[in-house]
Write an enzyme that holds these catalytic residues in place. Structure first.
Site, short mmCIF file in Angstrom:
data_model
loop_
_atom_site.label_atom_id
_atom_site.label_comp_id
_atom_site.label_asym_id
_atom_site.label_seq_id
_atom_site.Cartn_x
_atom_site.Cartn_y
_atom_site.Cartn_z
CB CYS A 1 30.87 -8.49 -34.30
SG CYS A 1 30.64 -8.19 -36.11
CG ASP B 1 32.68 -3.45 -36.43
OD1 ASP B 1 33.77 -2.75 -36.24
OD2 ASP B 1 31.73 -3.26 -36.96
NE ARG C 1 32.84 -0.05 -36.42
CZ ARG C 1 31.72 0.26 -37.12
NH1 ARG C 1 31.30 1.46 -37.28
NH2 ARG C 1 30.74 -0.62 -37.47
CG HIS D 1 28.81 -4.25 -32.86
ND1 HIS D 1 28.77 -3.25 -33.99
CD2 HIS D 1 29.26 -5.37 -33.61
CE1 HIS D 1 29.10 -3.66 -34.89
NE2 HIS D 1 29.50 -5.00 -35.06
CB CYS E 1 26.14 -5.48 -36.30
SG CYS E 1 27.08 -7.04 -36.77
CO CO Z 1 28.99 -6.59 -36.23
#
Ligand code: CO
Length: 200
Positions: free
Chosen positions: A42, A44, A46, A98, A101
């Site tokens: 992803c 993302d 993090r 994750h 999400c």
């Molecule tokens: Co995500």
């Protein structure tokens, strides 16, 4: 003009610290890349592939998009996959989702966000394929489940690409893994979705 000077400062310090430990690191790396892993994760912020797996530059080829999707018409992802398998000859493809999400949650909650809704349509399909498994679960449990099922679906999608099918047909050693990462504790979990050949 804004130059984001602190990022350049960070970069200098980082390059120096690497060279201190291994003076030949960058000159060696500049000659070739030979990663064993392709990471599909992803976007993302993090969930950075290298940091959470402790891998150095040169050790993992990375493709990231919202909700770690492998869509059969996505030329970007397919190009990465082809290059990784046929040119770099990676041995492992890791789809890593994750928990928590935002993309998966948006698909679950059916909120409208504009253009991204078309991308997340594929996550909504994962709900439709597994509808009965969501019955009776609260929202958090549904989200956790969907994050996991979405990873498994993308593993299946990778297995079904002509690129992976051809690699297996040619007897290449290539495993597809489904993992999920917890932002809350920094721990990766294997979803036991590993596929190693077209017979499986
Ligand atoms: Co995500």
């Amino acid at each position: 003009m804004k130059t984001l000077q602190h990022l350049f400062d960070n970069n200098r310090a980082w390059a120096e610290s690497i060279k201190e430990k291994d003076p030949e690191f960058f000159s060696r790396l500049s000659k070739q890349q030979a990663p064993e892993y392709l990471w599909i994760g992803c976007s993302d912020s993090r969930v950075p592939a290298n940091q959470i797996t402790g891998l150095l530059p040169g050790e993992v080829f990375v493709h990231r998009n919202i909700a770690n999707m492998v869509v059969h018409t996505d030329l970007n992802c397919l190009s990465v996959l082809q290059f990784a398998v046929e040119v770099l000859k990676v041995k492992h493809i890791i789809v890593c989702g994750h928990y928590g999400c935002g993309g998966v949650e948006a698909a679950l909650d059916n909120h409208r966000h504009g253009l991204i809704d078309n991308w997340l349509r594929h996550v909504k399909d994962v709900i439709r394929f597994n509808a009965e498994r969501f019955d009776g679960l609260d929202h958090q449990a549904q989200l956790d489940l969907l994050c996991e099922l979405n990873v498994k679906e993308q593993v299946t999608n990778i297995c079904n690409t002509s690129i992976v099918q051809n690699a297996w047909k040619q007897g290449k050693e290539l495993s597809i893994h489904g993992w999920i990462y917890s932002i809350e504790n920094g721990i990766l979990k294997d979803l036991d979705a590993c596929v190693t050949s077209k017979e499986v």
